[in-house]
Scaffold this motif. Structure first.
Motif, mmCIF file in Angstrom:
data_model
loop_
_atom_site.group_PDB
_atom_site.id
_atom_site.type_symbol
_atom_site.label_atom_id
_atom_site.label_comp_id
_atom_site.label_asym_id
_atom_site.label_seq_id
_atom_site.Cartn_x
_atom_site.Cartn_y
_atom_site.Cartn_z
ATOM 1 N N ARG A 116 0.307 1.564 9.050
ATOM 2 C CA ARG A 116 -0.636 0.609 8.488
ATOM 3 C C ARG A 116 -1.750 1.376 7.775
ATOM 4 N NH1 ARG A 116 -2.336 -2.580 13.808
ATOM 5 N NH2 ARG A 116 -2.649 -0.381 14.372
ATOM 6 N N SER A 117 -2.277 0.784 6.733
ATOM 7 C CA SER A 117 -3.376 1.407 6.000
ATOM 8 C C SER A 117 -4.669 1.257 6.796
ATOM 9 C CB SER A 117 -3.531 0.742 4.627
ATOM 10 O OG SER A 117 -4.702 1.167 3.994
ATOM 11 N N GLU A 164 -10.507 -3.721 9.767
ATOM 12 C CA GLU A 164 -9.239 -3.763 10.482
ATOM 13 C C GLU A 164 -8.155 -3.041 9.680
ATOM 14 O OE1 GLU A 164 -8.817 -5.078 13.508
ATOM 15 O OE2 GLU A 164 -10.974 -5.501 13.562
ATOM 16 N N PRO A 165 -7.031 -2.713 10.316
ATOM 17 C CA PRO A 165 -5.916 -2.149 9.542
ATOM 18 C C PRO A 165 -5.556 -3.065 8.365
ATOM 19 C CG PRO A 165 -5.482 -1.902 11.876
ATOM 20 C CD PRO A 165 -6.730 -2.742 11.779
ATOM 21 N N GLY A 166 -5.371 -2.460 7.218
ATOM 22 C CA GLY A 166 -5.074 -3.226 6.012
ATOM 23 C C GLY A 166 -6.290 -3.664 5.232
ATOM 24 N N TYR A 168 -8.653 -2.145 3.534
ATOM 25 C CA TYR A 168 -8.939 -1.540 2.229
ATOM 26 C C TYR A 168 -8.160 -2.220 1.107
ATOM 27 C CZ TYR A 168 -9.022 1.879 -1.559
ATOM 28 O OH TYR A 168 -9.153 2.484 -2.782
ATOM 29 N N LEU A 169 -6.876 -2.468 1.336
ATOM 30 C CA LEU A 169 -6.031 -3.029 0.280
ATOM 31 C C LEU A 169 -6.099 -4.549 0.205
ATOM 32 C CD1 LEU A 169 -2.853 -0.805 0.740
ATOM 33 C CD2 LEU A 169 -4.562 -0.627 -1.074
ATOM 34 N N GLU A 170 -6.406 -5.211 1.320
ATOM 35 C CA GLU A 170 -6.316 -6.674 1.363
ATOM 36 C C GLU A 170 -7.624 -7.372 1.021
ATOM 37 O OE1 GLU A 170 -4.895 -7.471 5.275
ATOM 38 O OE2 GLU A 170 -2.982 -6.427 4.943
#
Length: 720
Positions: A116-117, A164-166, A168-170
């Motif tokens: 995960r990012s 949370e994980p994700g 940065y991209l979401e």
């Protein structure tokens, strides 16, 4: 090498890097500042953009940046490299780490053990963070200091994980950061052209042709970025992928236009003998390759095929309207084209009046007279049911009973009847005037002629969706706004459409349905589209005379905090402390005239409204005269012309003639100050941004000051 850390720290200390957050209402100013940095020094701007992006990312995660620290964002994962978070240790090699030797902290994008990012805030004083010497061999962008960085089991505490994980991209801001990069590219491209213009002597026709092409590329990209900024601010949480892909593609194309055409203009000499000029070109060529080229264009093309490109449209603002009159050619037009916005306006407290020109009795032309009359009665009942499903059952409905499919022959009568029904409206919804259906065009023409000058006018397309291509140049996408529909609104509209049963099934003699599934699909989307319908003529003088007759200072120019702040910025923006002779057309009640008189030996102020002239004389102490634009300019040359809150009221012809007159009266080296409200006034032909763009496009004027405020635009242009 440029000593960029000290330069950036100085800018940070003086507040030059404290930019508005994207989506905060001043995105245009943020991107303009980034472009300005790129125009001056592209490698420095690259590091500065990373810092500003990091600050915005932290704010989006409800975190604050460390005061006085310079930040970067390190996210590259090319060639099998990239950061990995295993347990509480960050490891790996990250490429293209701009500012590696000079910044203090970095937001590092890593993959955790579940792939995960995750985003980690890293203190670069940690000795396990090591730039790899010799890995940044670039000639272009050499001063951006972007080598590989090794993360050697860097300890990570829980409070260093951002979001949370994700996250940065979401997050919505991910795409807005990409818009900031496009602004820097555009600034870098414009900076190269600045260098060309500074050294150009007696250009020939071929050089001028290249310069004209570059001006067009840069201006059009700037206009796209400005529009994008407004869209972002209208809908900061929206999905702006397509918008940013479009801006980045346009900025990349403009940059390559510069890289291709500039050497054709200059020839080889400055490339070989001017190290600074050659470096600018090399910097731009390297930096613009951050665009993902065909991959991003393919993603953009896919979005266009799926119809997602409509998301680049600004969002319609339904607030502020109190009395809405919607006009339809047939019962169901209003629901198809504007059912969602009608419900939104109703929920916000606006009263809804619906005027239906015909009963829609000729939907099936072969019917006999009695059957037509029955179909008309049936469609009236269907509309009542549809309005109830839509949630606007208390709408005031007026049936004009004019002949269906023959409205073009009754446009004059329709105009007169609409004039009374529209008299008190502050918003008029009407069919799009370019709709292929002649009844829709007739109703649109009548509504536009009848609408009061104080009403905002918006049109809704119907058969455009089915009978025309969305790429048809006749469609005024530059005036389009989208109306996002929530699930309840969309469900209500869908139910309302089902109420028009006579249009959904075959006709009495087996005729195909008027609204088969493939047509209905255009109206069951999650958004509607409206086109603003601006006035074509200048705002009537009677409108302003009435305002001043009712109130000697209708815009509260003497007491309004907005007006006071605007005047202070206008005076601060004047490049000179003193001017000999200033001209101020449309001076209104004279609040700015009084301030200009203190900065000028003489001021010639005039206004077309007698009451305004009298008020301005009392307030300013200046011998204000009554005159109109463009005839009001005298023969004497001025070193300052001030155009405040006037240009958007002028027709295209009167605007052109006014600017011709300004060019005549403004002496070489003189300043033209423009300041205009950003929203669109109902009486206006255009908004403030369009007015300023028209002036900026005039040859012989060079912009020397530009300020973008949340509420107004301010520019100073100097005559060559």
């Amino acid at each position: 090498m440029l000593d960029y850390p000290e330069t950036l720290r100085a800018k940070l200390a003086e507040g030059a890097l404290d930019l508005p957050l994207p989506g905060s209402g001043a995105t245009r100013r943020r991107w303009s500042e980034l472009a300005r940095l790129g125009r001056t020094d592209l490698p420095l701007a690259r590091v500065a953009e990373g810092h500003c992006d990091a600050v915005a990312i932290l704010a989006e995660a409800d975190r604050k940046s460390v005061p006085g620290a310079l930040y970067g964002v390190w996210a590259a994962r090319s060639g099998g490299t990239g950061a990995v978070l295993r347990g509480d240790r960050l490891t790996g090699t990250v490429r293209f780490c701009s500012g590696a030797h000079g910044i203090d902290r970095a937001l590092v994008v890593a993959l955790d053990e579940q792939r995960r990012s995750v985003l980690v805030e890293v203190d670069l004083r940690e000795d396990r963070v090591r730039p790899v010497e010799g890995t940044w061999q670039a000639l272009g962008m050499a001063d951006s200091d972007s080598p590989d960085v090794v993360l050697d089991e860097v300890p990570v505490h829980a409070d260093q994980i951002v979001g949370e994980p994700g996250f940065y991209l979401e997050r919505p801001g991910f795409w807005l950061g990409g818009g900031g990069v496009a602004a820097v590219w555009l600034g870098g491209a414009a900076g190269v052209v600045d260098s060309v213009l500074a050294g150009l002597r007696a250009p020939d026709e071929h050089q001028l042709a290249h310069l004209g092409a570059l001006h067009t590329a840069l201006r059009s990209t700037q206009a796209l970025l400005d529009q994008a900024a407004e869209i972002v601010d209208d809908d900061p949480r929206g999905d702006h992928r397509v918008l940013v892909w479009t801006c980045r593609a346009a900025a990349e194309r403009a940059a390559w236009e510069v890289l291709d055409r500039v050497p054709r203009i200059t020839g080889p000499t400055p490339l070989c003998r001017d190290a600074g000029f050659a470096q600018r070109l090399a910097d731009l060529q390297v930096y613009v390759r951050q665009h993902h080229a065909e991959r991003d264009l393919a993603a953009l093309g896919g979005a266009v095929v799926r119809g997602e490109d409509r998301r680049v449209l600004p969002v319609f603002d339904p607030t502020g309207y109190r009395r809405v009159t919607a006009v339809a050619a047939h019962p169901d037009d209003e629901t198809l084209g504007a059912g969602g916005v009608l419900r939104q306006l109703h929920e916000l407290g606006a009263s809804i009046r619906l005027v239906v020109a015909s009963d829609g009795e000729a939907a099936f032309p072969e019917l006999e007279a009695e059957d037509r009359a029955e179909l008309g009665r049936r469609r009236r009942r269907e509309l009542a049911e549809a309005l109830a499903e839509l949630g606007v059952h208390d709408a005031e409905v007026h049936w004009l009973g004019l002949p269906d499919s023959g409205l073009a022959h009754h446009e004059a009568e329709l105009t007169e009847r609409l004039r009374e029904l529209l008299a008190d409206a502050d918003c008029c919804l009407l069919p799009w005037p370019g709709d292929p259906h002649p009844d829709h065009r007739a109703v649109a023409g009548a509504a536009l002629a009848a609408a009061p000058v104080t009403a905002h006018r918006w049109s809704y397309p119907i058969w455009m969706w089915h009978w025309m291509s969305t790429t048809d140049p006749a469609i005024p996408w530059q005036r389009a706004h989208r109306v996002p529909l929530t699930d309840p609104v969309r469900q209500g509209k869908s139910a309302a459409l089902r109420a028009f049963d006579s249009q959904l099934v075959r006709g009495p003699n087996g005729e195909p349905p008027i609204l088969p599934p493939e047509v209905l699909a255009h109206f069951e989307r999650d958004e509607e589209v409206l086109f603003r319908e601006p006035r074509r003529e200048s705002a009537p003088l009677a409108r302003f005379s009435a305002l001043y007759a009712a109130d000697p200072d209708p815009w509260r120019t003497a007491t309004s905090p907005y007006e006071q702040r605007k005047r202070a910025l206008v005076l601060a923006a004047l490049p000179r402390q003193h001017y000999e002779f200033a001209v101020e057309p449309a001076c209104g009640a004279g609040a700015l005239t009084r301030e200009l008189a203190a900065r000028c030996t003489r001021v010639d102020a005039f206004d077309p409204v007698a009451e305004a002239v009298a008020a301005a004389r009392r307030h300013s102490g200046v011998a204000v005269r009554q005159a109109t634009l463009p005839e009001g300019f005298g023969p004497e040359r001025a070193d300052l012309v001030v155009l405040s809150e006037i240009l958007y009221y002028l027709s295209d012809d009167e605007l052109d003639r006014t600017l011709d007159a300004v060019t005549e009266v403004l002496e070489p080296g003189g300043d033209l100050l423009l300041v205009h409200w950003r929203p669109w006034a109902p009486e206006a032909v255009r908004d403030g941004a369009a007015a300023h763009e028209r002036v900026a496009a005039r040859p012989g004027l060079v912009k020397v000051v530009s300020h973008v405020d949340d509420q107004f635009l301010l520019d100073v242009l100097r005559r060559r």
